[in-house]
Design an enzyme around this catalytic site. Structure first.
Site, short mmCIF file in Angstrom:
data_model
loop_
_atom_site.label_atom_id
_atom_site.label_comp_id
_atom_site.label_asym_id
_atom_site.label_seq_id
_atom_site.Cartn_x
_atom_site.Cartn_y
_atom_site.Cartn_z
N TYR A 158 17.29 39.86 1.77
CA TYR A 158 16.29 40.84 2.22
C TYR A 158 14.94 40.16 2.46
O TYR A 158 14.30 40.36 3.50
CB TYR A 158 16.17 41.92 1.15
N ALA A 160 14.37 36.97 3.00
CA ALA A 160 14.47 36.04 4.12
C ALA A 160 14.31 36.76 5.45
O ALA A 160 13.58 36.31 6.34
CB ALA A 160 15.81 35.30 4.08
N LYS A 162 12.88 39.79 6.00
CA LYS A 162 11.56 40.41 6.14
C LYS A 162 10.45 39.36 6.30
O LYS A 162 9.47 39.59 6.99
CB LYS A 162 11.27 41.32 4.95
#
Length: 253
Positions: A158, A160, A162
């Site tokens: 998540y 990585a 975002k």
């Protein structure tokens, strides 16, 4: 002073989700016509569309896989035909998966986050920015997360995705700002949504104990910031990452 989005058309990806539906209602209540995006929840999208009509604005539903440039372009063309050119893009959709450690997380989960965070942002910019440039006005608002600053165990896929999204948005802000287009991100904390209200899970003492405001935020509080950034009240704000987390994370200078 009030947020007025009259005669603006907004696209919200993932509009049927827990946060997406509140953003949709809020932007419609500010006078915006709404393109309601969904991928698999057609019934929820139709219900939301019918609800939005009570605000006296135009609303229509559109299906697309946000990880596909071809489908996003096709959606843009359909929106143009039904609602006109999009003025405001809210990138909210993201693939869901089970969180675990880096050693246990499947490569496919990293790929899904890259596709729905980074590539969605790229595809939406390619599809919708040219018309905004032509009209000299536009808004991109990406929904990021406080996790991007936390980097806790099991968050890796998540985070990585975002963090990659953050890079795209910061560069995009510099590339298209001269055309009167702002590009910002809203980063919710662990937010109370309808699911929590239904399950009576609004309170988490362990989480709230670390939040300066000593509570969890609500979906409406996230939507309020999105509406502000989409409006002319935020006309000189671009390239920002705005946590809405009660101070749980604080960007530094």
């Amino acid at each position: 002073m009030q947020i007025d989005l009259t005669n603006r058309t907004v696209l919200i990806t993932g509009a049927t989700g827990q946060l997406g539906r509140v953003m949709t209602r809020t932007l419609a209540s500010c006078g915006a016509n709404v393109a309601i995006h969904f991928n698999s929840s057609a019934a929820k999208a139709a219900e939301l569309r019918d609800e939005i009509h009570r605000y006296g604005v135009r609303a229509a539903i559109f299906r697309a896989d946000v990880a596909s440039f071809e489908e996003i372009v096709a959606m843009r063309n359909q929106i143009n035909d039904e609602l006109g050119s999009v003025d405001i893009v809210i990138a909210n959709a993201v693939a869901q998966y089970e969180w675990t450690t880096i050693l246990e997380q499947s490569p496919e989960d990293y790929a899904s986050q890259f596709d729905t965070c980074v590539m969605q942002s790229v595809y939406l910019a390619k599809a919708f920015a040219p018309n905004m440039i032509e009209r000299k006005w536009g808004r991109f608002v990406g929904i990021n997360t406080e996790c991007s600053m936390q980097n806790f165990p099991t968050q890796s896929a998540y985070v990585a995705g975002k963090r990659g999204m953050d890079g795209v948005y910061r560069v995009l802000a510099k590339e298209i700002g001269e055309h009167g287009i702002t590009v910002n991100q809203v980063a919710p904390g662990w937010t109370i949504s309808d699911r929590d209200r239904e399950n009576h899970t609004e309170v988490s003492e362990s989480y709230q104990s670390n939040v300066p405001l000593k509570r969890r935020g609500t979906d409406q509080e996230i939507a309020n910031v999105v509406a502000f950034l989409a409006s002319d009240l935020a006309s000189f704000i671009t390239g920002a990452y705005v946590p809405v987390s009660g101070g749980n994370v604080m960007p530094t200078i």
